[in-house]
Design a protein around this motif. Sequence first.
Motif, short mmCIF file in Angstrom:
data_model
loop_
_atom_site.label_atom_id
_atom_site.label_comp_id
_atom_site.label_asym_id
_atom_site.label_seq_id
_atom_site.Cartn_x
_atom_site.Cartn_y
_atom_site.Cartn_z
N UNK A 132 5.85 0.90 5.73
CA UNK A 132 4.56 0.72 5.04
C UNK A 132 3.91 2.10 4.91
N UNK A 133 2.87 2.19 4.11
CA UNK A 133 2.14 3.45 4.00
C UNK A 133 1.53 3.82 5.36
N UNK A 134 1.11 2.83 6.13
CA UNK A 134 0.57 3.08 7.48
C UNK A 134 1.64 3.67 8.39
N UNK A 135 2.86 3.12 8.32
CA UNK A 135 3.96 3.67 9.13
C UNK A 135 4.21 5.13 8.76
N UNK A 136 4.29 5.41 7.47
CA UNK A 136 4.55 6.78 7.01
C UNK A 136 3.44 7.72 7.45
N UNK A 137 2.20 7.28 7.35
CA UNK A 137 1.07 8.11 7.77
C UNK A 137 1.13 8.37 9.28
N UNK A 138 1.41 7.33 10.05
CA UNK A 138 1.51 7.49 11.51
C UNK A 138 2.62 8.47 11.88
N UNK A 139 3.75 8.39 11.20
CA UNK A 139 4.88 9.27 11.50
C UNK A 139 4.59 10.72 11.13
#
Length: 155
Positions: A132-139
């Motif tokens: 998700x965009x949230x996963x990518x941002x967190x990474x």
Amino acid sequence: MLRFKVLASVIPLAVAAVFAHTEILPGPRPCIEVGGAAMQIASIPWLAQLHVSFTDDPALATVRVQIADRADTADFAVIDDTDDVESGACESNAVPQLIAILRSPSTSDPVIYLSHDGPFDYRVFVQSSTFSARDAAALIVSAHGGHRRLDAASL
């Protein structure tokens, strides 16, 4: 511009349980390889070494991440539905560094404001069935130690 090699990961449950100290993963978790080390979104927050949270209020954010419309304008692009994805490339002999996405912000952990507009520290592009965009941002924020790119550049 920093680019990370995005790698879809499927870790066998037995190996994942050993790595995560008895964590049983319901399926593959978003994972990237950065400088030879694996970083993976944790399914159980208290086992994670790194933590991030998200806010809808840009004034509360410590890091701003913009969702890009095109992969070539992003600092971090996730496209895993193409034929050239390297399967298993995030699997390594090292234990992955786990990142938890917390519901409540902490004073010591990065707080991410994710949006399509406004000023940004990083940009992500996601075209994925597993990220998700949230996963990518967190990474990407965790890969940079939770610091804003502009703050890090001034050190």
